[in-house]
Write a protein that holds these residues in place. Structure first.
Motif, PDB file in Angstrom:
ATOM      1  N   TRP A  39     -35.064  84.866  29.385  1.00 38.20           N
ATOM      2  CA  TRP A  39     -34.128  84.543  28.431  1.00 38.20           C
ATOM      3  C   TRP A  39     -33.323  85.945  27.843  1.00 38.20           C
ATOM      4  CZ3 TRP A  39     -31.640  80.671  26.603  1.00 38.20           C
ATOM      5  CH2 TRP A  39     -30.729  80.723  25.364  1.00 38.20           C
ATOM      6  N   ASP A  40     -34.184  86.867  27.495  1.00 38.25           N
ATOM      7  CA  ASP A  40     -33.754  88.361  27.068  1.00 38.25           C
ATOM      8  C   ASP A  40     -32.615  89.047  28.031  1.00 38.25           C
ATOM      9  OD1 ASP A  40     -34.959  87.904  24.653  1.00 38.25           O
ATOM     10  OD2 ASP A  40     -36.740  89.076  25.141  1.00 38.25           O
ATOM     11  N   PHE A  41     -33.110  88.850  29.414  1.00 36.79           N
ATOM     12  CA  PHE A  41     -32.334  89.354  30.458  1.00 36.79           C
ATOM     13  C   PHE A  41     -31.065  88.692  30.459  1.00 36.79           C
ATOM     14  CE2 PHE A  41     -30.787  89.068  34.804  1.00 36.79           C
ATOM     15  CZ  PHE A  41     -30.367  90.546  34.977  1.00 36.79           C
ATOM     16  N   MET A  42     -30.964  87.460  30.622  1.00 37.01           N
ATOM     17  CA  MET A  42     -29.856  86.458  30.814  1.00 37.01           C
ATOM     18  C   MET A  42     -28.886  86.879  29.625  1.00 37.01           C
ATOM     19  SD  MET A  42     -30.121  85.141  33.679  1.00 37.01           S
ATOM     20  CE  MET A  42     -28.797  83.595  33.505  1.00 37.01           C
ATOM     21  N   PHE A  43     -29.200  87.104  28.535  1.00 39.06           N
ATOM     22  CA  PHE A  43     -28.180  87.254  27.624  1.00 39.06           C
ATOM     23  C   PHE A  43     -28.042  88.556  26.942  1.00 39.06           C
ATOM     24  CE2 PHE A  43     -29.060  82.918  27.886  1.00 39.06           C
ATOM     25  CZ  PHE A  43     -27.891  82.342  27.332  1.00 39.06           C
ATOM     26  N   MET A  80     -27.236  83.809  41.689  1.00 40.22           N
ATOM     27  CA  MET A  80     -28.817  83.961  41.673  1.00 40.22           C
ATOM     28  C   MET A  80     -29.256  84.897  42.432  1.00 40.22           C
ATOM     29  SD  MET A  80     -30.723  81.889  40.016  1.00 40.22           S
ATOM     30  CE  MET A  80     -30.617  80.311  39.545  1.00 40.22           C
ATOM     31  N   GLU A  81     -28.744  85.146  43.639  1.00 36.85           N
ATOM     32  CA  GLU A  81     -29.255  86.512  44.453  1.00 36.85           C
ATOM     33  C   GLU A  81     -29.324  87.617  43.588  1.00 36.85           C
ATOM     34  OE1 GLU A  81     -27.493  86.800  48.166  1.00 36.85           O
ATOM     35  OE2 GLU A  81     -27.570  84.811  48.581  1.00 36.85           O
ATOM     36  N   LYS A  82     -28.115  87.953  42.885  1.00 36.02           N
ATOM     37  CA  LYS A  82     -28.025  89.039  42.240  1.00 36.02           C
ATOM     38  C   LYS A  82     -29.122  89.170  40.905  1.00 36.02           C
ATOM     39  CE  LYS A  82     -23.235  89.946  43.050  1.00 36.02           C
ATOM     40  NZ  LYS A  82     -21.924  89.838  42.485  1.00 36.02           N
ATOM     41  N   ILE A  83     -29.191  88.011  40.274  1.00 38.31           N
ATOM     42  CA  ILE A  83     -30.144  87.968  39.281  1.00 38.31           C
ATOM     43  C   ILE A  83     -31.621  87.888  39.861  1.00 38.31           C
ATOM     44  CG2 ILE A  83     -31.221  86.011  37.528  1.00 38.31           C
ATOM     45  CD1 ILE A  83     -28.414  84.971  37.327  1.00 38.31           C
ATOM     46  N   SER A  84     -31.937  87.628  40.903  1.00 41.50           N
ATOM     47  CA  SER A  84     -33.375  87.486  41.570  1.00 41.50           C
ATOM     48  C   SER A  84     -33.654  89.112  41.723  1.00 41.50           C
ATOM     49  CB  SER A  84     -33.248  86.749  42.737  1.00 41.50           C
ATOM     50  OG  SER A  84     -33.062  85.257  42.494  1.00 41.50           O
ATOM     51  N   GLU A 108     -36.717  90.855  39.997  1.00 42.20           N
ATOM     52  CA  GLU A 108     -37.770  91.330  40.948  1.00 42.20           C
ATOM     53  C   GLU A 108     -37.947  92.930  40.509  1.00 42.20           C
ATOM     54  OE1 GLU A 108     -36.714  90.099  44.711  1.00 42.20           O
ATOM     55  OE2 GLU A 108     -37.002  87.820  44.094  1.00 42.20           O
ATOM     56  N   ASN A 109     -36.979  93.635  40.311  1.00 36.03           N
ATOM     57  CA  ASN A 109     -36.962  94.907  39.948  1.00 36.03           C
ATOM     58  C   ASN A 109     -37.670  95.220  38.668  1.00 36.03           C
ATOM     59  OD1 ASN A 109     -35.750  95.963  42.623  1.00 36.03           O
ATOM     60  ND2 ASN A 109     -33.737  95.813  41.545  1.00 36.03           N
ATOM     61  N   LYS A 110     -37.577  94.289  37.617  1.00 35.82           N
ATOM     62  CA  LYS A 110     -38.122  94.337  36.273  1.00 35.82           C
ATOM     63  C   LYS A 110     -39.609  94.162  36.025  1.00 35.82           C
ATOM     64  CE  LYS A 110     -35.679  92.904  32.749  1.00 35.82           C
ATOM     65  NZ  LYS A 110     -35.487  94.060  31.818  1.00 35.82           N
ATOM     66  N   SER A 111     -39.883  93.385  37.161  1.00 35.29           N
ATOM     67  CA  SER A 111     -41.322  92.878  37.190  1.00 35.29           C
ATOM     68  C   SER A 111     -42.349  93.686  37.852  1.00 35.29           C
ATOM     69  CB  SER A 111     -41.432  91.513  37.600  1.00 35.29           C
ATOM     70  OG  SER A 111     -41.066  91.237  38.947  1.00 35.29           O
ATOM     71  N   ILE A 136     -42.090  85.017  36.057  1.00 33.68           N
ATOM     72  CA  ILE A 136     -41.605  86.006  34.973  1.00 33.68           C
ATOM     73  C   ILE A 136     -41.918  85.213  33.655  1.00 33.68           C
ATOM     74  CG2 ILE A 136     -40.132  87.616  33.965  1.00 33.68           C
ATOM     75  CD1 ILE A 136     -39.007  87.941  36.999  1.00 33.68           C
ATOM     76  N   PRO A 137     -42.296  85.697  32.631  1.00 28.33           N
ATOM     77  CA  PRO A 137     -42.507  85.215  31.268  1.00 28.33           C
ATOM     78  C   PRO A 137     -41.007  84.800  30.879  1.00 28.33           C
ATOM     79  CG  PRO A 137     -43.937  87.146  31.330  1.00 28.33           C
ATOM     80  CD  PRO A 137     -43.052  87.183  32.581  1.00 28.33           C
TER      81      PRO A 137
END
Length: 139
Positions: free
Chosen positions: A31-35, A128-132, A136-139, A25-26
């Motif tokens: 970055w935008d997602f994590m913050f 990390m599982e939740k972030i993944s 994945e749902n966003k891409s 993912i770009p």
């Protein structure tokens, strides 16, 4: 006789735990997602206040600390005290661009002992599982 080194034990920073995962993912999107409010909720918790450098934070779940550094599009470094802990640890979250892919890295140190390290191993792998799943749902 030399002391047997325990997994995760450091010479001068207590115990540590690190976890990295690469996403196709770009970088800016990660970055935008994590913050974002949703991303922060996943890895830090529901915040009672905005994140700002040199400011204290507290989550609704009871984790608290101080934001030591926010380097935009690179990393954040903060102290991290989980509710119920007597000690304060340090957490660094990095978002790293890697040939069109993006690495999310959690590095947690100044953990009290091997038990706390094991607790953070479970915690950060769940995060990390939740972030993944979200990415994945966003891409």
């Amino acid at each position: 006789m030399a002391k047997t080194k325990i997994i995760g034990e450091t010479k001068d920073a207590g115990f540590q735990f690190g976890l990295r995962k690469t996403f196709n993912i770009p970088y800016e999107e990660v970055w935008d997602f994590m913050f974002s409010a949703n991303g922060l909720k996943l890895w830090l918790g529901l915040l009672a206040n905005e994140l700002a450098e040199k400011e204290y934070y507290k989550t609704k779940e009871g984790t608290e600390g101080e934001i030591r550094l926010i380097k935009e599009h690179s990393h954040i470094r903060l102290t991290w005290k989980k509710k119920g802990w007597d000690n304060v640890s340090q957490l660094q979250v990095r978002i790293i661009s890697n040939n069109g892919k993006t690495v999310i890295s959690f590095h947690h140190d100044h953990l009290l002992d091997g038990d706390q390290r094991s607790e953070m191993d479970v915690h950060w792998n769940r995060v990390m599982e939740k972030i993944s799943k979200e990415l994945e749902n966003k891409s």
